[in-house]
Design a protein around this motif. Sequence first.
Motif, PDB file in Angstrom:
ATOM      1  N   VAL A  51       0.866  -1.186   0.000  1.00 36.49           N
ATOM      2  CA  VAL A  51       0.000   0.000   0.000  1.00 36.49           C
ATOM      3  C   VAL A  51       0.900   1.232   0.000  1.00 36.49           C
ATOM      4  O   VAL A  51       1.856   1.311   0.770  1.00 36.49           O
ATOM      5  CB  VAL A  51      -0.923   0.046   1.242  1.00 36.49           C
ATOM      6  N   LYS A  52       0.599   2.195  -0.865  1.00 34.05           N
ATOM      7  CA  LYS A  52       1.366   3.439  -0.887  1.00 34.05           C
ATOM      8  C   LYS A  52       0.411   4.611  -1.016  1.00 34.05           C
ATOM      9  O   LYS A  52      -0.390   4.671  -1.952  1.00 34.05           O
ATOM     10  CB  LYS A  52       2.364   3.459  -2.051  1.00 34.05           C
ATOM     11  N   HIS A  53       0.486   5.543  -0.075  1.00 34.45           N
ATOM     12  CA  HIS A  53      -0.351   6.741  -0.096  1.00 34.45           C
ATOM     13  C   HIS A  53       0.434   7.889  -0.717  1.00 34.45           C
ATOM     14  O   HIS A  53       1.555   8.180  -0.307  1.00 34.45           O
ATOM     15  CB  HIS A  53      -0.785   7.099   1.326  1.00 34.45           C
ATOM     16  N   TYR A  54      -0.172   8.541  -1.711  1.00 34.82           N
ATOM     17  CA  TYR A  54       0.486   9.651  -2.407  1.00 34.82           C
ATOM     18  C   TYR A  54       0.085  10.998  -1.821  1.00 34.82           C
ATOM     19  O   TYR A  54       0.913  11.888  -1.678  1.00 34.82           O
ATOM     20  CB  TYR A  54       0.157   9.591  -3.902  1.00 34.82           C
ATOM     21  N   THR A  55      -1.197  11.162  -1.548  1.00 32.66           N
ATOM     22  CA  THR A  55      -1.704  12.390  -0.943  1.00 32.66           C
ATOM     23  C   THR A  55      -2.820  11.989   0.016  1.00 32.66           C
ATOM     24  O   THR A  55      -3.100  10.801   0.192  1.00 32.66           O
ATOM     25  CB  THR A  55      -2.281  13.354  -2.009  1.00 32.66           C
ATOM     26  N   ASP A  56      -3.479  12.956   0.601  1.00 35.09           N
ATOM     27  CA  ASP A  56      -4.603  12.629   1.474  1.00 35.09           C
ATOM     28  C   ASP A  56      -5.841  12.231   0.680  1.00 35.09           C
ATOM     29  O   ASP A  56      -6.884  11.921   1.245  1.00 35.09           O
ATOM     30  CB  ASP A  56      -4.930  13.800   2.410  1.00 35.09           C
ATOM     31  N   ARG A  57      -5.715  12.226  -0.653  1.00 35.18           N
ATOM     32  CA  ARG A  57      -6.835  11.842  -1.511  1.00 35.18           C
ATOM     33  C   ARG A  57      -6.555  10.616  -2.379  1.00 35.18           C
ATOM     34  O   ARG A  57      -7.479  10.032  -2.941  1.00 35.18           O
ATOM     35  CB  ARG A  57      -7.217  13.004  -2.447  1.00 35.18           C
ATOM     36  N   LEU A  58      -5.270  10.235  -2.523  1.00 32.02           N
ATOM     37  CA  LEU A  58      -4.918   9.197  -3.490  1.00 32.02           C
ATOM     38  C   LEU A  58      -3.981   8.155  -2.901  1.00 32.02           C
ATOM     39  O   LEU A  58      -3.062   8.484  -2.147  1.00 32.02           O
ATOM     40  CB  LEU A  58      -4.236   9.827  -4.715  1.00 32.02           C
ATOM     41  N   PHE A  59      -4.202   6.911  -3.272  1.00 33.41           N
ATOM     42  CA  PHE A  59      -3.293   5.835  -2.865  1.00 33.41           C
ATOM     43  C   PHE A  59      -3.363   4.691  -3.867  1.00 33.41           C
ATOM     44  O   PHE A  59      -4.313   4.581  -4.649  1.00 33.41           O
ATOM     45  CB  PHE A  59      -3.631   5.331  -1.460  1.00 33.41           C
ATOM     46  N   LYS A  60      -2.337   3.861  -3.857  1.00 36.49           N
ATOM     47  CA  LYS A  60      -2.344   2.653  -4.677  1.00 36.49           C
ATOM     48  C   LYS A  60      -2.168   1.451  -3.759  1.00 36.49           C
ATOM     49  O   LYS A  60      -1.645   1.567  -2.648  1.00 36.49           O
ATOM     50  CB  LYS A  60      -1.237   2.675  -5.726  1.00 36.49           C
ATOM     51  N   PHE A  61      -2.607   0.294  -4.234  1.00 33.26           N
ATOM     52  CA  PHE A  61      -2.320  -0.932  -3.515  1.00 33.26           C
ATOM     53  C   PHE A  61      -2.136  -2.063  -4.507  1.00 33.26           C
ATOM     54  O   PHE A  61      -2.644  -2.028  -5.628  1.00 33.26           O
ATOM     55  CB  PHE A  61      -3.403  -1.254  -2.482  1.00 33.26           C
ATOM     56  N   ARG A  62      -1.370  -3.041  -4.088  1.00 30.94           N
ATOM     57  CA  ARG A  62      -1.157  -4.244  -4.881  1.00 30.94           C
ATOM     58  C   ARG A  62      -1.619  -5.445  -4.068  1.00 30.94           C
ATOM     59  O   ARG A  62      -1.558  -5.429  -2.835  1.00 30.94           O
ATOM     60  CB  ARG A  62       0.321  -4.388  -5.269  1.00 30.94           C
ATOM     61  N   MET A  63      -2.079  -6.469  -4.780  1.00 30.72           N
ATOM     62  CA  MET A  63      -2.538  -7.668  -4.083  1.00 30.72           C
ATOM     63  C   MET A  63      -2.225  -8.890  -4.930  1.00 30.72           C
ATOM     64  O   MET A  63      -1.849  -8.781  -6.099  1.00 30.72           O
ATOM     65  CB  MET A  63      -4.039  -7.581  -3.796  1.00 30.72           C
ATOM     66  N   PHE A  68      -5.309   1.858  -8.324  1.00 35.30           N
ATOM     67  CA  PHE A  68      -5.037   3.235  -7.925  1.00 35.30           C
ATOM     68  C   PHE A  68      -6.369   3.849  -7.546  1.00 35.30           C
ATOM     69  O   PHE A  68      -7.308   3.874  -8.353  1.00 35.30           O
ATOM     70  CB  PHE A  68      -4.394   3.998  -9.090  1.00 35.30           C
ATOM     71  N   SER A  69      -6.488   4.343  -6.318  1.00 35.50           N
ATOM     72  CA  SER A  69      -7.797   4.724  -5.794  1.00 35.50           C
ATOM     73  C   SER A  69      -7.817   6.117  -5.181  1.00 35.50           C
ATOM     74  O   SER A  69      -6.823   6.606  -4.645  1.00 35.50           O
ATOM     75  CB  SER A  69      -8.242   3.714  -4.727  1.00 35.50           C
ATOM     76  N   ILE A  70      -8.990   6.720  -5.254  1.00 40.52           N
ATOM     77  CA  ILE A  70      -9.259   7.963  -4.542  1.00 40.52           C
ATOM     78  C   ILE A  70      -9.799   7.612  -3.154  1.00 40.52           C
ATOM     79  O   ILE A  70     -10.319   6.514  -2.940  1.00 40.52           O
ATOM     80  CB  ILE A  70     -10.280   8.825  -5.319  1.00 40.52           C
ATOM     81  N   LYS A  71      -9.643   8.537  -2.212  1.00 43.71           N
ATOM     82  CA  LYS A  71     -10.200   8.357  -0.872  1.00 43.71           C
ATOM     83  C   LYS A  71     -11.433   9.239  -0.744  1.00 43.71           C
ATOM     84  O   LYS A  71     -11.342  10.453  -0.917  1.00 43.71           O
ATOM     85  CB  LYS A  71      -9.171   8.757   0.196  1.00 43.71           C
ATOM     86  N   VAL A  72     -12.565   8.618  -0.483  1.00 48.63           N
ATOM     87  CA  VAL A  72     -13.814   9.362  -0.373  1.00 48.63           C
ATOM     88  C   VAL A  72     -14.334   9.265   1.061  1.00 48.63           C
ATOM     89  O   VAL A  72     -14.753   8.190   1.493  1.00 48.63           O
ATOM     90  CB  VAL A  72     -14.884   8.830  -1.345  1.00 48.63           C
ATOM     91  N   PRO A  73     -14.309  10.350   1.835  1.00 45.99           N
ATOM     92  CA  PRO A  73     -14.852  10.315   3.194  1.00 45.99           C
ATOM     93  C   PRO A  73     -16.313   9.894   3.166  1.00 45.99           C
ATOM     94  O   PRO A  73     -17.132  10.480   2.463  1.00 45.99           O
ATOM     95  CB  PRO A  73     -14.706  11.767   3.672  1.00 45.99           C
ATOM     96  N   GLY A  74     -16.635   8.846   3.877  1.00 48.90           N
ATOM     97  CA  GLY A  74     -18.005   8.379   3.911  1.00 48.90           C
ATOM     98  C   GLY A  74     -18.401   7.522   2.727  1.00 48.90           C
ATOM     99  O   GLY A  74     -19.554   7.089   2.635  1.00 48.90           O
ATOM    100  N   GLY A  75     -17.483   7.288   1.798  1.00 48.69           N
ATOM    101  CA  GLY A  75     -17.789   6.442   0.644  1.00 48.69           C
ATOM    102  C   GLY A  75     -18.071   5.017   1.087  1.00 48.69           C
ATOM    103  O   GLY A  75     -17.371   4.488   1.957  1.00 48.69           O
TER     104      GLY A  75
END
Length: 274
Positions: free
Chosen positions: A30-42, A85-92
């Motif tokens: 898991v790698k967070h780029y900003t408070d809105r974006l992150f990527k993860f691998r599985m 690669f995902s956005i972070k949505v509060p309450g999503g």
Amino acid sequence: MNAPVQTPLASETAAFPIPANVFAETVTEVKHYTDRLFKFRMTRPASFRFRTGEFAMIGLPNAEKPVFRAYSIASPAWDEELEFFSIKVPGGPLTEHLQKIQPGDTVLMRKKPTGTLVLDALLPGNRLYLFSTGTGIAPFAGVIRDPETYEKFDQVILTHTTRELAELRYGQELVETIKTDEFLSELVGDKLLYHGSATREGEHKGERITTLLETGKLFTDLGVPPMDPATDRAMICGSMEMLKETASLCERFGLEEGANSKPGTYVVERSFVD
């Protein structure tokens, strides 16, 4: 309105049976780029096959009926793992919890991938444009790392538009990785061009991809001729507004939308995360 249900951690899968049409995979990075974006691998199931650029429905084992959302697979078809690669949505419904995953946690994925951002949906051409905004770069993260892309096109142009400079980092890392990869760097050579722009800061402040296309500045910046339906192909991924406007501009240049059933000179993806 009902109060939100308290959900267990992503790693707690034992309480909920996994449906037959769903894979349960383990997060490896898991790698967070900003408070809105992150990527993860599985991990990737041995039986899972997909075409580079397709999306999958993913969810978390944190409810009796997990919420699934469409996520473009950011890894190429040859990769032994799956990247998103995902956005972070509060309450999503999903991203509220997905952004908290850690290596070792479990992510659910339905077994059937699909999508139109695949090379099969495009007619042969010389130059491929990949127009993206925000997390819309995800499918193209796979496309620019797939050898088939460079077998079919002489030049590949990745454009990525975000609000802030820090949000461009994921795409910049991808390009840097290709240049330093022993196999890909030799295969790609100088075929890959990148144009990143942040609308709120930096040298391209205020320049949306549609503005860059309308004014022709994109072509000037890259040192390439304007789009020509005889030679150029395009893939588009971003917000609904961006899709409509960019597709309209492509059509002004003479391109026609394609699909898996009928290849054309440009394609768009119409599935989104929450």
